[in-house]
Design an enzyme around this catalytic site. Structure first.
Site, PDB file in Angstrom:
ATOM      1  N   LYS A 205       0.095   9.005   5.932  1.00  0.00           N
ATOM      2  CA  LYS A 205      -0.252   8.313   7.116  1.00  0.00           C
ATOM      3  C   LYS A 205       0.151   8.993   8.546  1.00  0.00           C
ATOM      4  CE  LYS A 205      -2.664   5.042   5.724  1.00  0.00           C
ATOM      5  NZ  LYS A 205      -4.463   4.933   6.050  1.00  0.00           N
TER       6      LYS A 205
ATOM      7  N   GLY B 252     -13.477   2.042   1.144  1.00  0.00           N
ATOM      8  CA  GLY B 252     -12.626   1.005   0.807  1.00  0.00           C
ATOM      9  C   GLY B 252     -13.067  -0.521   0.805  1.00  0.00           C
TER      10      GLY B 252
ATOM     11  N   GLY C  89     -11.391  -3.244  -1.135  1.00  0.00           N
ATOM     12  CA  GLY C  89     -10.127  -3.648  -1.047  1.00  0.00           C
ATOM     13  C   GLY C  89      -9.831  -5.081   0.005  1.00  0.00           C
TER      14      GLY C  89
ATOM     15  N   TYR D 276       2.952   7.550   0.623  1.00  0.00           N
ATOM     16  CA  TYR D 276       2.230   6.858   1.775  1.00  0.00           C
ATOM     17  C   TYR D 276       2.414   7.047   2.987  1.00  0.00           C
ATOM     18  CZ  TYR D 276      -0.313   2.671   3.585  1.00  0.00           C
ATOM     19  OH  TYR D 276      -1.278   1.853   4.338  1.00  0.00           O
TER      20      TYR D 276
ATOM     21  N   ILE E  22      -0.640  -6.966   5.866  1.00  0.00           N
ATOM     22  CA  ILE E  22      -1.943  -8.125   6.469  1.00  0.00           C
ATOM     23  C   ILE E  22      -1.801  -9.252   5.142  1.00  0.00           C
ATOM     24  CG2 ILE E  22      -4.319  -8.136   6.784  1.00  0.00           C
ATOM     25  CD1 ILE E  22      -3.029  -6.344   8.692  1.00  0.00           C
TER      26      ILE E  22
HETATM   27  N1  SER Z   1       0.767  -3.012   3.361  1.00  0.00           N
HETATM   28  C1  SER Z   1       0.662  -1.778   3.304  1.00  0.00           C
HETATM   29  C2  SER Z   1       1.705  -1.453   2.185  1.00  0.00           C
HETATM   30  O1  SER Z   1       2.512  -2.289   1.781  1.00  0.00           O
HETATM   31  C3  SER Z   1       1.700  -1.087   4.457  1.00  0.00           C
HETATM   32  O2  SER Z   1       0.412  -0.466   5.269  1.00  0.00           O
HETATM   33  O3  SER Z   1       1.672  -0.440   1.455  1.00  0.00           O
END
Ligand code: SER
Length: 326
Positions: free
Chosen positions: A151, A12, A15, A147, A177
């Site tokens: 996780k 990744g 990314g 997602y 982030i």
């Molecule tokens: N930033 C990610 C998302 O919004 C969350 O881990 O999917």
């Protein structure tokens, strides 16, 4: 004896986080010792020219193993993942990349007796039946997105490989982030990055979550620093392994807009929530990261005000050069 991290694979690497993490790892460990990989997006010139780069598919183990053998990889930062919004559009792809990608890395870790594997998790592990303020380290994990499901399963799988096989694996639950180098791809927290770009570009932004939506967030330098701090921590001091809550700040979309307005007084934001609102509503407002602070000394350096000043400084400079979006 602690095994050394000499040859590092970053998946990744094209990314949002992987691209900056790769450059920092190259600075610290030597460019030729950090092998960057991506799935299909072309890497930036900087990434491609600063050290080795290859295309792989993390869900196809042969493509990963070839690189592991070629470079005698002993450490993996497994950053490749399908994020929450894209995952809701294509849940099977999300499962395939996130779960098969993760177990492939773990299996190669065992086969090649790797020193260390770092696999990030996310605030997406939470969902129903949990208090959303200052959400504790140990809490109910009932995500409502594919997602989030991947996780939670990923954390459990990693902890299983630590206990069952003694593999050294570490991971943190990243908040949203925020960064100015590489745009995020397909997450729910992407509005908190896009708002800065559009403030600088157009002076206005249409936000896809409500003004009162509060989520945990972090500036990229803290995310990179925290990730490498955890990777370098003494394994013996860790009680947790793959699931450290990792926090820095928490703010609403409205508070973020107000902070940007201090620098760009005419900035206008409108709110048009879409399907990502429900995802954001299912995630914590803030999280308790005391385990990370106690076990490996985590402490963030950036807050909303300092991050906003820095983001706008960098993006304005790029706009002046005509390379805002590169
Ligand atoms: N930033 C990610 C998302 O919004 C969350 O881990 O999917």
């Amino acid at each position: 004896m602690k095994k050394e991290m000499k040859k590092i694979l970053v998946t990744g690497a094209v990314g949002q986080i992987g691209s900056e993490l790769t450059m920092e790892l190259r600075k610290r460990y030597g460019a030729e010792n950090v092998i960057a990989t991506g799935r299909k997006t072309e890497p930036s010139k900087e990434l491609k020219e600063s050290g080795p780069f290859h295309f792989i598919n993390v869900n196809k183990i042969d493509t990963v193993e070839e690189i592991v053998k070629k470079y005698d990889i002993d450490t993996v930062y497994h950053m490749a993942a399908i994020l929450s919004a894209v995952g809701e559009k294509n849940p099977q792809l999300c499962w395939d990349v996130n779960m098969n990608g993760t177990i492939n890395i773990l299996e190669l870790g065992l086969k090649y007796e790797m020193a260390r594997i770092i696999i990030p998790s996310s605030i997406a592990v939470w969902g129903d039946f949990v208090a959303l303020d200052n959400t504790p380290q140990e809490s109910i994990l009932k995500p409502t997105t594919m997602y989030g499901v991947t996780k939670v399963c990923g954390e459990l799988l990693c902890d299983y490989y630590v206990k069952r096989f003694g593999l050294d694996i570490r991971g943190l639950r990243y908040p949203g982030i925020i960064s100015y180098e590489t745009l995020p791809g397909g997450g729910t927290t992407d509005y908190a990055v896009a708002i800065y770009y559009e403030a600088v570009d157009k002076g206005s932004y249409t936000c896809f979550v409500r003004e009162d939506t509060r989520l945990p967030m972090m500036y990229m330098p803290d995310a990179i620093n925290g990730t490498i701090m955890l990777a370098e921590a003494d394994f013996g001091t860790l009680k947790h392994h793959s699931d450290f809550n990792h926090a820095a700040m928490s703010f609403t979309a409205g508070e973020l807009a107000a902070e940007i307005k201090k620098h760009i007084p005419d900035f206008k934001v409108t709110y048009e929530p879409d399907f990502r609102q429900a995802i954001a509503d299912s995630w914590p407002n803030s999280i308790d990261d005391s385990a990370a602070r106690e076990e490996w000394g985590w402490k963030p350096a950036w807050d909303l005000a300092s991050m906003t000043a820095d983001m706008l400084k960098h993006l304005k400079a790029r706009k002046d050069k005509g390379t805002l979006y590169r």
